[in-house]
Design a protein around this motif. Sequence first.
Motif, mmCIF file in Angstrom:
data_model
loop_
_atom_site.group_PDB
_atom_site.id
_atom_site.type_symbol
_atom_site.label_atom_id
_atom_site.label_comp_id
_atom_site.label_asym_id
_atom_site.label_seq_id
_atom_site.Cartn_x
_atom_site.Cartn_y
_atom_site.Cartn_z
ATOM 1 N N SER A 177 0.759 -1.201 0.054
ATOM 2 C CA SER A 177 0.035 -0.002 0.102
ATOM 3 C C SER A 177 0.970 1.243 -0.001
ATOM 4 O O SER A 177 2.074 1.277 0.349
ATOM 5 N N LEU A 206 -4.756 -3.252 -4.630
ATOM 6 C CA LEU A 206 -5.621 -3.911 -3.747
ATOM 7 C C LEU A 206 -6.444 -5.063 -4.450
ATOM 8 O O LEU A 206 -6.555 -6.205 -3.995
ATOM 9 N N VAL A 244 -6.138 -9.042 -4.198
ATOM 10 C CA VAL A 244 -7.407 -9.801 -3.467
ATOM 11 C C VAL A 244 -7.784 -10.991 -4.667
ATOM 12 O O VAL A 244 -7.931 -12.230 -4.158
ATOM 13 N N MET A 298 -7.893 -10.914 5.376
ATOM 14 C CA MET A 298 -8.064 -9.383 5.547
ATOM 15 C C MET A 298 -6.808 -8.847 6.569
ATOM 16 O O MET A 298 -6.625 -7.857 6.418
ATOM 17 N N LEU A 340 -3.919 -8.115 4.574
ATOM 18 C CA LEU A 340 -4.027 -6.974 3.616
ATOM 19 C C LEU A 340 -3.831 -5.693 4.718
ATOM 20 O O LEU A 340 -3.319 -4.924 4.147
ATOM 21 N N VAL A 341 -4.395 -5.819 5.808
ATOM 22 C CA VAL A 341 -4.412 -4.681 6.627
ATOM 23 C C VAL A 341 -2.899 -4.573 7.186
ATOM 24 O O VAL A 341 -2.387 -3.442 7.288
ATOM 25 N N PHE A 400 -2.979 -1.445 3.816
ATOM 26 C CA PHE A 400 -4.284 -0.890 3.545
ATOM 27 C C PHE A 400 -5.255 -0.735 4.774
ATOM 28 O O PHE A 400 -5.234 -1.715 5.565
ATOM 29 N N TYR A 433 -8.703 -0.917 6.757
ATOM 30 C CA TYR A 433 -9.786 -1.913 7.136
ATOM 31 C C TYR A 433 -10.898 -1.556 6.140
ATOM 32 O O TYR A 433 -11.408 -2.744 5.592
ATOM 33 N N SER A 446 -11.075 -0.180 3.021
ATOM 34 C CA SER A 446 -10.976 -0.593 1.929
ATOM 35 C C SER A 446 -10.682 -2.069 1.485
ATOM 36 O O SER A 446 -11.245 -2.620 0.544
ATOM 37 N N VAL A 447 -10.093 -2.750 2.533
ATOM 38 C CA VAL A 447 -9.990 -4.132 2.362
ATOM 39 C C VAL A 447 -11.238 -4.868 2.481
ATOM 40 O O VAL A 447 -11.787 -5.655 1.854
ATOM 41 N N ARG A 448 -12.093 -4.484 3.428
ATOM 42 C CA ARG A 448 -13.587 -4.909 3.421
ATOM 43 C C ARG A 448 -14.156 -4.728 2.304
ATOM 44 O O ARG A 448 -15.248 -5.768 1.766
#
Length: 220
Positions: free
Chosen positions: A136, A167, A171, A187, A190-191, A195, A197, A199-201
Amino acid sequence: MIISALKQQVRDQNRVSIYLDGKYTVSLTMSQLLEQGLKVGAELSDQDIVGLKTKSTDGKLRTKAMNWVFLRARSVKELRDYLKRTSYPSSKNSQKMPVSPETSQFIVDDFTRRGWVDDTVFAQWWVGRSSRKNKSTSFLRSELMSKGIDRDTITVTLSESDDSAVLSELVAKLSIKSKYADKQKLMRYLVGKGFSYSSVREALRPVSYTHLTLPTNREV
């Protein structure tokens, strides 16, 4: 003492061995030799010889640092840290001596002036490396700051970075791997890459995990 001979070294043809009264005493780079205007027959005092030995050591350190810098792009901070870790044999004994702050600053200034070390070039190279494309913007910003890059340079370098595209690519690549069969595990990963939370969700929302075989409870 009299310079009795000047001989180009076989292993490093950029260096010249200086013989005083028939005995090898010190070596200099070609450019140092020309700067000093040394030639066979010149007479040197004890103070001159000490000065030449200092220049010899500085020249070797500069060459060593130059070879290290040319391996890949370097930031100014990386060069300073490298010189802090570097040592050389003392001319008086076998102990290792640290690079003096004056010599370190001279090398940094020289390399920067020549463009061999450039924080802007380094920042662009660091972000552009293929191994960094899955990180990120905030993660890259943190890395660049640790390398001593100033905030303005970081801002300009990362101005065209697109976290959403990176991202989405991550994914798509990771969600089909068994290692990340657990959506929460993906998740967290990625966090951890910087990134947010939210935007990941959002990126994981359309991902289907129906292709995975989940265990079910059986009645006994």
